[in-house]
Motif scaffolding. Structure first.
Motif: not given
Length: 327
Positions: A294-304
């Motif tokens: 969940q944390g990594v997905v959140l980081v990728y999503g925030v980056g995009v």
């Protein structure tokens, strides 16, 4: 009182304020959708994350105790609210496999991923803009059709090759057969070559085609014909007059490509054993490590999302009429 009301009306009527409010609201809504989707998808994976973390030989009592301590026995809606509450305080949770805070795990790995994505984007832009401009200049008079056809065909083929397949091909040719570059790890400048190329080749092909199309349209405008009639040097004609007017669509596509590069690092990192977030999320999914995924997905999503927001702001600055039209 009247002066205060007048100031509030002027602030409300400002197109830039409405633009900022609208973009901020869209960003917050997208973040909520992203967090919710990530939570639902990771909890839909089959299997017991606690059992996966403790191993198949762990006593049943220990597994049950660990599940209760982590709140996994609570209803799903309760876990969701608890997760949202922790996010609002900046707590991404604790990794089930390593026992470290997820924020620490992400912090240790994010730098390698950002480096790869930024370098790949820089390479794509540095290659695509001059190449697309040159091809537009060569094709502007309707001649050299063979060269133009070869450029278009090659760029289409390169753009359709997935990043991981490009990575495997580069490893086989330049790493295994020729031995020109390392094929795994992140040690020294040479280790960046193949991963960056695997990410950059496809976007560079797409961006070069966009630059070519936009430049061709600009080169057929009246003010460019006037500039040609004044016999301006080609450097001034293309770089000062034509290229800036062709960069609006290029900037839009470039922002989308940068967002895609951030997501594309997941597969490329696993091909090259790159110590970034891509390998982390794959291992965490296999281990059913809910907090880390969940944390990594959140980081990728925030980056995009931040890349898209930056592109929107840049386009509004370059063309203020777009911000006014949307307000």
């Amino acid at each position: 009182m009247a002066v205060r009301q007048l100031g509030q009306n002027a602030l409300t009527d400002n197109a830039w304020v409405r633009f900022a409010v609208r973009r901020t609201g869209r960003l917050l809504l997208s973040l909520w959708v992203l967090v919710t989707a990530a939570f639902i998808m990771i909890h839909a994976l089959p299997g017991d994350p606690v059992r996966a973390a403790l191993g198949p030989t762990a006593p049943v009592e220990l597994v049950a105790q660990r599940r209760a301590a982590m709140g996994l026995d609570d209803p799903l809606w309760s876990q969701y609210l608890h997760y949202l509450g922790n996010l609002l305080t900046g707590d991404l949770g604790t990794s089930m496999t390593s026992g470290l805070p997820v924020a620490e795990v992400i912090g240790d790995r994010m730098g390698a991923t950002v480096e790869m994505a930024v370098l790949a984007f820089a390479v794509a832009v540095v290659v695509a803009v001059p190449l697309g401009t040159a091809m537009a200049a060569l094709a502007s008079d309707g001649r050299r059709r063979v060269g133009d056809w070869m450029f278009t065909s090659t760029s289409v083929v390169l753009a359709t090759i997935p990043e991981f397949l490009m990575a495997v091909g580069l490893v086989f040719v330049f790493g295994v057969q020729l031995g020109w570059a390392p094929v795994a790890g992140r040690a020294g400048p040479g280790s960046y070559v193949l991963p960056v190329l695997a990410l950059a080749i496809g976007p560079a092909a797409v961006l070069a085609r966009i630059v070519r199309v936009e430049m061709l349209a600009v080169l057929h405008t009246d003010y460019i014909r006037t500039a040609r009639a004044k016999r301006l040097p080609p450097r001034v004609l293309y770089l000062r007059h034509a290229l800036p007017n062709a960069l609006t669509a290029t900037l839009t596509v470039g922002g989308l490509l940068l967002g895609g590069l951030v997501a594309g690092t997941v597969l490329v990192e696993n091909v090259f054993a790159w110590p970034g977030l891509g390998g982390t999320i794959v291992r965490s999914i296999l281990a059913k490590d809910y907090p880390t995924v969940q944390g990594v997905v959140l980081v990728y999503g925030v980056g995009v999302l931040l890349v898209n927001l930056t592109v929107d702001v840049a386009l509004a600055v370059l063309d203020p009429r777009s911000a006014i039209r949307e307000s």
